[in-house]
Design a protein around this motif. Structure first.
Motif, PDB file in Angstrom:
ATOM      1  N   VAL A  40      11.920  36.490  -8.977  1.00 18.32           N
ATOM      2  CA  VAL A  40      11.564  37.762  -8.345  1.00 18.32           C
ATOM      3  C   VAL A  40      10.351  37.603  -7.434  1.00 18.32           C
ATOM      4  O   VAL A  40      10.314  38.142  -6.320  1.00 18.32           O
ATOM      5  CB  VAL A  40      11.326  38.852  -9.416  1.00 18.32           C
ATOM      6  CG1 VAL A  40      10.727  40.103  -8.817  1.00 18.32           C
ATOM      7  CG2 VAL A  40      12.639  39.172 -10.124  1.00 18.32           C
ATOM      8  N   SER A  41       9.354  36.826  -7.871  1.00 18.46           N
ATOM      9  CA  SER A  41       8.157  36.647  -7.048  1.00 18.46           C
ATOM     10  C   SER A  41       8.453  35.854  -5.779  1.00 18.46           C
ATOM     11  O   SER A  41       7.710  35.933  -4.803  1.00 18.46           O
ATOM     12  CB  SER A  41       7.040  35.975  -7.837  1.00 18.46           C
ATOM     13  OG  SER A  41       7.364  34.643  -8.132  1.00 18.46           O
ATOM     14  N   ALA A  42       9.564  35.100  -5.771  1.00 15.10           N
ATOM     15  CA  ALA A  42       9.977  34.384  -4.564  1.00 15.10           C
ATOM     16  C   ALA A  42      10.800  35.284  -3.641  1.00 15.10           C
ATOM     17  O   ALA A  42      11.253  34.839  -2.591  1.00 15.10           O
ATOM     18  CB  ALA A  42      10.774  33.142  -4.932  1.00 15.10           C
ATOM     19  N   GLY A  43      11.015  36.543  -4.062  1.00 15.75           N
ATOM     20  CA  GLY A  43      11.762  37.478  -3.239  1.00 15.75           C
ATOM     21  C   GLY A  43      13.269  37.393  -3.403  1.00 15.75           C
ATOM     22  O   GLY A  43      14.017  37.922  -2.586  1.00 15.75           O
ATOM     23  N   LEU A  44      13.709  36.757  -4.465  1.00 15.49           N
ATOM     24  CA  LEU A  44      15.145  36.614  -4.726  1.00 15.49           C
ATOM     25  C   LEU A  44      15.591  37.618  -5.774  1.00 15.49           C
ATOM     26  O   LEU A  44      14.782  38.087  -6.573  1.00 15.49           O
ATOM     27  CB  LEU A  44      15.440  35.184  -5.197  1.00 15.49           C
ATOM     28  CG  LEU A  44      15.067  34.068  -4.219  1.00 15.49           C
ATOM     29  CD1 LEU A  44      15.161  32.712  -4.901  1.00 15.49           C
ATOM     30  CD2 LEU A  44      15.973  34.120  -3.000  1.00 15.49           C
ATOM     31  N   PRO A  45      16.881  37.942  -5.804  1.00 15.59           N
ATOM     32  CA  PRO A  45      17.381  38.877  -6.824  1.00 15.59           C
ATOM     33  C   PRO A  45      17.269  38.285  -8.234  1.00 15.59           C
ATOM     34  O   PRO A  45      17.515  37.092  -8.429  1.00 15.59           O
ATOM     35  CB  PRO A  45      18.840  39.101  -6.459  1.00 15.59           C
ATOM     36  CG  PRO A  45      19.078  38.413  -5.176  1.00 15.59           C
ATOM     37  CD  PRO A  45      17.912  37.549  -4.866  1.00 15.59           C
ATOM     38  N   GLU A  46      16.919  39.126  -9.176  1.00 12.85           N
ATOM     39  CA  GLU A  46      16.678  38.671 -10.552  1.00 12.85           C
ATOM     40  C   GLU A  46      17.891  38.012 -11.190  1.00 12.85           C
ATOM     41  O   GLU A  46      17.756  37.084 -11.982  1.00 12.85           O
ATOM     42  CB  GLU A  46      16.218  39.859 -11.404  1.00 12.85           C
ATOM     43  CG  GLU A  46      15.822  39.477 -12.805  1.00 12.85           C
ATOM     44  CD  GLU A  46      15.342  40.659 -13.617  1.00 12.85           C
ATOM     45  OE1 GLU A  46      16.059  41.024 -14.574  1.00 12.85           O
ATOM     46  OE2 GLU A  46      14.276  41.200 -13.295  1.00 12.85           O
TER      47      GLU A  46
END
Length: 128
Positions: A40-46
């Motif tokens: 999530v912190s990398a901007g990807l979907p969980e």
């Protein structure tokens, strides 16, 4: 006498598979909260975090058995590159022991590449 590439391939597959499988079992027991937060912190979907179960549970079993080991090793190699990116960002920082901080996942990645290049060998479920 000591030149048996099929035994070497078996040793490589079993070593890689067993060592990674321990990481997968740990995630089954303790959950993947840490992986989810990195994703999530990398901007990807969980939901992408759940791929770690395939990469660290299913793929190692296939690698150990030699059942579609090249395909499973490809999945594991991708898993290791993703882990290096999410956890370390490919930074060239050193650990407290002087080695590269992401040395262990890099070794798993290289071992996966070796399985991809060498194949399963004679001692595998789907040997040729």
């Amino acid at each position: 006498m000591f030149q048996n590439p099929d035994i070497a391939k078996l040793l490589l597959r079993v070593s890689l598979g067993v060592l990674i499988l321990f990481h997968g079992i740990h995630k089954v027991i303790h959950g993947i909260g840490g992986v989810k937060s990195m994703v999530v912190s990398a901007g990807l979907p969980e939901f992408l975090a759940y791929g770690v179960y395939f990469g660290e549970l299913i793929a190692p079993i296939f690698i150990i058995l030699g059942l579609y080991a090249r395909v499973a090793a490809t999945a594991l190699a991708f898993n290791m590159l993703t882990a290096i990116y999410l956890a370390y960002g490919f930074s060239l920082t050193l650990s407290k022991f002087g080695g590269l901080s992401w040395e262990t996942p890099l070794l798993y990645f290289i071992m996966s590449l070796l399985v991809i290049l060498l194949g399963s060998g004679k001692y595998a479920v789907n040997s040729k």
